[in-house]
Design an enzyme around this catalytic site. Sequence first.
Site, short mmCIF file in Angstrom:
data_model
loop_
_atom_site.label_atom_id
_atom_site.label_comp_id
_atom_site.label_asym_id
_atom_site.label_seq_id
_atom_site.Cartn_x
_atom_site.Cartn_y
_atom_site.Cartn_z
N SER A 1 0.76 -7.00 -6.67
CA SER A 1 2.04 -6.84 -7.80
C SER A 1 1.38 -7.20 -9.17
O SER A 1 -0.06 -7.59 -9.15
CB SER A 1 3.21 -7.42 -7.32
OG SER A 1 4.48 -6.91 -8.26
N ASN A 2 2.23 -7.51 -9.82
CA ASN A 2 1.95 -8.15 -11.36
C ASN A 2 2.91 -9.22 -11.74
O ASN A 2 4.07 -9.53 -11.31
CB ASN A 2 1.52 -7.01 -12.25
CG ASN A 2 2.66 -6.11 -12.35
OD1 ASN A 2 3.52 -6.67 -13.24
ND2 ASN A 2 2.86 -4.84 -12.07
N HIS A 3 2.60 -9.71 -13.10
CA HIS A 3 3.43 -10.86 -13.65
C HIS A 3 4.89 -10.17 -14.24
O HIS A 3 5.28 -11.06 -14.84
CB HIS A 3 2.64 -11.46 -14.53
CG HIS A 3 1.56 -12.35 -13.81
ND1 HIS A 3 1.93 -13.30 -12.92
CD2 HIS A 3 0.21 -12.38 -13.96
CE1 HIS A 3 0.52 -13.75 -12.56
NE2 HIS A 3 -0.27 -13.27 -13.08
N ALA B 1 6.15 -2.15 -15.37
CA ALA B 1 4.80 -2.33 -15.12
C ALA B 1 4.28 -2.02 -13.62
O ALA B 1 4.31 -2.51 -12.69
CB ALA B 1 4.31 -3.72 -15.19
#
Length: 218
Positions: A28-30, A95
């Site tokens: 995943s991402n932030h 995102a």
Amino acid sequence: MQTRIAGCKFLVTAGPTIERIDPVRFISNHSTGKMGYAIAAELAARGAVVTLVSGPVALETPAGVRRVDVESAGEMWRECTELWPQMDGAVMCAAVADYTPAEVSPVKIKKGPEASPDLILTLKPTKDIAAGLGRTKRPGQLLVGFALETDNEEVNALDKLRRKNLDMIVLNSLRDAGAGFGGDTNRITVFTSAGTKTAYPLESKTAAAAHIVDMFFE
Ligand code: C5P
């Protein structure tokens, strides 16, 4: 201009996507979803009918917004492509993961032997949701994207505006203190397909959302 937003149907995407590797792990991402949620709240406050397609985040659903929770880029793609024909506009804040594991293991992946412990994960590209909506955009539909960049910011943002057939792109740079993931502030520059460029100072994500929506249908 704002009277045109009341009653309009908007799709907003927000948050990260998570791409499963096995039953306990994911990529995943932030992203926290704050910018997208602020835009959904702003649109709803101005009388728009808002559907928020959200990846996993820890945020309250804004008042008056219909929220559809999804997990992966594939799920977000399916929801958005189904909703898009009935929308007046879409704001693509999510995102979305660019890659997803080629195979999801049905069981927890075990560590390799001590002699050869490396694990090679094969990833395949996900579909670009914004570009997909851009390809099927009808005259009168407004499509807004985001560009979060670390370098060559303006060139990259303008390239995405054109490539994805967007009407507007909101650039934020990870090089700016107070902009980007997680925080409550952002410093945005908005480019339109008509060739305009508008830079805003560091401000709250709520104020940035109001500035972005102010530019719709101008
Ligand atoms: O190409 P890049 O990911 O930087 O583009 C960012 C913009 O495209 C954002 O508006 C994002 O929500 C959207 N996007 C998307 N689907 C993807 C990748 C990006 O909708 N798979």
